[in-house]
Design a protein around this motif. Structure first.
Motif, PDB file in Angstrom:
ATOM      1  N   GLY A   1      47.954  47.670  30.395  1.00  0.00           N
ATOM      2  CA  GLY A   1      48.157  46.294  30.831  1.00  0.00           C
ATOM      3  C   GLY A   1      49.350  45.584  30.235  1.00  0.00           C
ATOM      4  O   GLY A   1      49.539  44.391  30.468  1.00  0.00           O
ATOM      5  N   ASN A   2      50.190  46.283  29.454  1.00  0.00           N
ATOM      6  CA  ASN A   2      51.405  45.672  28.922  1.00  0.00           C
ATOM      7  C   ASN A   2      52.410  45.515  30.053  1.00  0.00           C
ATOM      8  O   ASN A   2      52.725  46.478  30.755  1.00  0.00           O
ATOM      9  N   ALA A   3      52.924  44.297  30.235  1.00  0.00           N
ATOM     10  CA  ALA A   3      53.892  44.024  31.298  1.00  0.00           C
ATOM     11  C   ALA A   3      55.294  44.408  30.840  1.00  0.00           C
ATOM     12  O   ALA A   3      55.709  44.086  29.728  1.00  0.00           O
ATOM     13  N   LEU A   4      56.003  45.127  31.718  1.00  0.00           N
ATOM     14  CA  LEU A   4      57.374  45.552  31.443  1.00  0.00           C
ATOM     15  C   LEU A   4      58.310  44.966  32.487  1.00  0.00           C
ATOM     16  O   LEU A   4      57.961  44.886  33.668  1.00  0.00           O
ATOM     17  N   GLU A   5      59.505  44.576  32.044  1.00  0.00           N
ATOM     18  CA  GLU A   5      60.571  44.155  32.953  1.00  0.00           C
ATOM     19  C   GLU A   5      61.802  44.988  32.633  1.00  0.00           C
ATOM     20  O   GLU A   5      62.234  45.056  31.487  1.00  0.00           O
ATOM     21  N   PHE A   6      62.340  45.615  33.661  1.00  0.00           N
ATOM     22  CA  PHE A   6      63.624  46.290  33.521  1.00  0.00           C
ATOM     23  C   PHE A   6      64.603  45.544  34.401  1.00  0.00           C
ATOM     24  O   PHE A   6      64.276  45.166  35.529  1.00  0.00           O
ATOM     25  N   LYS A   7      65.787  45.280  33.853  1.00  0.00           N
ATOM     26  CA  LYS A   7      66.775  44.510  34.593  1.00  0.00           C
ATOM     27  C   LYS A   7      68.156  45.102  34.424  1.00  0.00           C
ATOM     28  O   LYS A   7      68.374  45.951  33.553  1.00  0.00           O
ATOM     29  N   ALA A   8      69.071  44.635  35.274  1.00  0.00           N
ATOM     30  CA  ALA A   8      70.471  45.059  35.212  1.00  0.00           C
ATOM     31  C   ALA A   8      71.332  43.922  35.737  1.00  0.00           C
ATOM     32  O   ALA A   8      70.881  43.110  36.545  1.00  0.00           O
ATOM     33  N   PHE A   9      72.553  43.889  35.267  1.00  0.00           N
ATOM     34  CA  PHE A   9      73.527  42.900  35.712  1.00  0.00           C
ATOM     35  C   PHE A   9      74.714  43.638  36.304  1.00  0.00           C
ATOM     36  O   PHE A   9      75.199  44.602  35.706  1.00  0.00           O
ATOM     37  N   GLY A  10      75.185  43.177  37.465  1.00  0.00           N
ATOM     38  CA  GLY A  10      76.412  43.732  38.024  1.00  0.00           C
ATOM     39  C   GLY A  10      77.581  43.432  37.099  1.00  0.00           C
ATOM     40  O   GLY A  10      78.511  44.217  36.976  1.00  0.00           O
ATOM     41  N   ASP A  11      77.499  42.296  36.408  1.00  0.00           N
ATOM     42  CA  ASP A  11      78.510  41.870  35.441  1.00  0.00           C
ATOM     43  C   ASP A  11      77.787  41.641  34.121  1.00  0.00           C
ATOM     44  O   ASP A  11      77.112  40.625  33.928  1.00  0.00           O
TER      45      ASP A  11
END
Length: 141
Positions: free
Chosen positions: A124-134
């Motif tokens: 139940g641990n929430a994960l966020e993976f993100k990326a930036f074009g810049d």
């Protein structure tokens, strides 16, 4: 800003075997040291540890509205290069991971535009993976 160094994060899990398999087999994290109560992983170059903790009867759930979505609090994750983020999103979809927030571009056309996705591990641990074009936009206001 100097070159970032790896962070260390330890989170509670209520099923060590199932959660260990998730990080190893679904996210592809290399396993490090371990015991009967914890396991170290290489989470995209960061030291990540799962620690066994009994499951709570009534876990406290909280969400904050961000860009039209209910973002779970707390959550953690890693900022990836865009291609690595796209590859991970495709891989997670192929493995049937259920998303809390499907992969999409947040703040499109605004300062801080970013790709993001949210999902939970088996404990139940929430994960966020993100990326930036810049990547210079990570801390932009």
């Amino acid at each position: 800003m100097s070159k970032p160094t790896p962070f260390h994060l330890a989170v509670p899990v209520y099923d060590l075997v199932e959660t260990r398999a998730f990080y190893r087999d679904v996210l592809g994290c290399e396993e490090g040291r371990s015991s009967d109560h914890w396991v170290d992983f290489n989470l995209f170059g960061h030291q990540f540890v799962i620690h066994l903790k009994p499951k709570e009867e009534q876990p406290t759930l909280h969400h904050n509205p961000v860009d039209g979505h209910d973002v779970p609090v707390p959550h953690f994750g890693v900022v990836l290069e865009m291609q690595a983020w796209e590859d991970l999103a495709d891989d997670l979809k192929a493995k049937g991971v259920k998303f809390i927030i499907e992969p999409y571009i947040r703040f499109k056309g605004e300062v801080g535009e970013q790709a993001t996705m949210f999902f939970k591990d088996p404990s139940g641990n929430a994960l966020e993976f993100k990326a930036f074009g810049d990547m210079s936009q990570i801390f932009a206001k």
